[in-house]
Design an enzyme around this catalytic site. Sequence first.
Site, PDB file in Angstrom:
ATOM      1  N   HIS A 112      18.132   4.784  -1.154  1.00 40.12           N
ATOM      2  CA  HIS A 112      16.926   5.419  -1.691  1.00 40.12           C
ATOM      3  C   HIS A 112      16.247   6.300  -0.644  1.00 40.12           C
ATOM      4  CE1 HIS A 112      16.436   3.820  -5.739  1.00 40.12           C
ATOM      5  NE2 HIS A 112      16.822   2.633  -5.314  1.00 40.12           N
ATOM      6  N   GLY A 133      13.228  -4.911  -7.816  1.00 46.82           N
ATOM      7  CA  GLY A 133      13.491  -6.030  -6.922  1.00 46.82           C
ATOM      8  C   GLY A 133      12.921  -5.888  -5.536  1.00 46.82           C
ATOM      9  N   ASP A 347     -12.964   6.194   9.253  1.00 45.03           N
ATOM     10  CA  ASP A 347     -12.933   7.219  10.288  1.00 45.03           C
ATOM     11  C   ASP A 347     -13.621   6.653  11.525  1.00 45.03           C
ATOM     12  OD1 ASP A 347     -11.735   8.916   8.521  1.00 45.03           O
ATOM     13  OD2 ASP A 347     -13.533  10.089   8.074  1.00 45.03           O
ATOM     14  N   ASP A 455      -5.491  -8.339  10.079  1.00 45.55           N
ATOM     15  CA  ASP A 455      -4.666  -7.164  10.398  1.00 45.55           C
ATOM     16  C   ASP A 455      -4.339  -7.191  11.889  1.00 45.55           C
ATOM     17  OD1 ASP A 455      -3.256  -4.843   9.973  1.00 45.55           O
ATOM     18  OD2 ASP A 455      -5.006  -3.531   9.995  1.00 45.55           O
TER      19      ASP A 455
END
EC number: 2.3.1.234
Length: 534
Positions: A112, A133, A347, A455
């Site tokens: 892909h 999938g 930002d 994160d």
Amino acid sequence: MICLGIEGTAEKCGIGIVDSDGNILATCGCQLYPEVGGIHPREAANFHAEHIVPLIREALEESNLSINDIDLVSFAKGPGLGPALRTVATAARSLSQNIGVPLIGVNHCIGHVEIGKLTTGAKDPLTLYTSGGNTQIISYESGRYRIIGETLDIAIGNCLDQFSRDIGLGHPGGPIVEKHAENTNKTIELPYVVKGMDLSFSGILTSAINKYKQGVDLDVICNSFQQTCFAMLCEVTERAISYTGKNEVLLCGGVAANSKLRQMLQVMCEDHYVDFYMPPMKYCGDNGSMIARVGLLSYDENKCGIENSYINPKYRTDQVEVTWIKDNFQHNINLPDNIKEKGAEADIIEGIWDEREVIIKHRVKKKYRVDKLDEKLRLERTKEEAKLLSDCKKYGVTTPYIYSIDLNRKDIILEKIDAPKLHEIINTDKDIKKIFTNIGEMVFKMHEGEIIHGDLTTANILIKDDKPIFIDFGLGKYSNLLEDKGTDLLVFKKSLNTIIPEKSEELFNYFLNGYDNEDVIKKIDEIEKRGRYL
């Protein structure tokens, strides 16, 4: 050299013919539509067995070639449904032996990416791969396509299909949901789950099905379902842009056919000053040409032959050694002069506050999200981040001081700290073992205080005097669950594997030396395995 590729990892059967100059000579295919339910692996295998030979004839006719013009046969060896893969591999072996040409098995997911690059001109994109999938954010780094973000449970395509099936609309669900969503602009609130650059769809699927059972309008559910799922995809992609610094985004996979997803990603890319690419529709879904293309790129006499033609239903994108990319790409994103950094959700602006130099973290409005959801997320995250930054200090974890908060503008005004980010000092002569052990100790303290960073990447840790300073708690929360702590560590592990794969294991082990909780460490493997193709 001319390669014939055979695709058949799931319900689609495809044949493609591509030459070594990158010319796509033929693309032919067909799809299994089950009468009820989803795709049964044996039905898919039987479907492929019935259609592969006619499709080969069709592709040869389309390309004006004979079978004797074929120099190489490639096939998708995985990931996919086992019975379907075995049928494809058997057909490929028979063909290569009958015409006396080499045979090579390739990775479906990389197909892909490569057909997308070939048909769009993208050079080194960050790829969002969305299919039945798979849901992956892929970036080429150090000789492999690295998965820097993915679903932690079900793929976006399966999520749409299962919703459609469970409420009686049939299969495939993506086009059906899209059609209903076009009938309204109204939305309702559904679960929104982003964990670093990973995401989860199981909660929103269950919630959407329950809303339908409660009698909520179907069009409204479908619109909300789409908008929320796709906003999650956009967010993890922009987080990956911010982390990798890449200036191209490529969308591929069957779900790329959805016009709303394309529109939302286009808007997100414009706001991040990066280029957006998507292959022509016929190359978005599974097709034989992408298999032929990777066959040519990865052709190596030592990797060909029947003995290497085994299938792998759980073949990971990051298991493949990518030998055909030689360029060392440089990326440059041209930001406006007033923006120091373009973060995933904010930002970063330098300014003056009360005669001090400060950093202003301004959470900008996300045009790809519906207004109500966007306002809710930006307000909640601004308030939660401010509290988490402050509470970290109670447990001896260093974070920037907060000078002020503007909830109307969604701004946090922070102490300016002159210190490099972790990924900027990894290859220096600093005491890396000590630094990573210190980070592990501080994250352990954070987790003991029931603070989840959310994160935890190398871009969100500053290093000053060999000690870590933690920033950007935008996805943070309070939790004592092993699951959330393990996810935090997995995000950090993945970030290391992206930027410095050759040393990532060693560095992560240094980190674990400082993180004193075996139960959480064991949880990492459990969570990681959920991302494997099923």
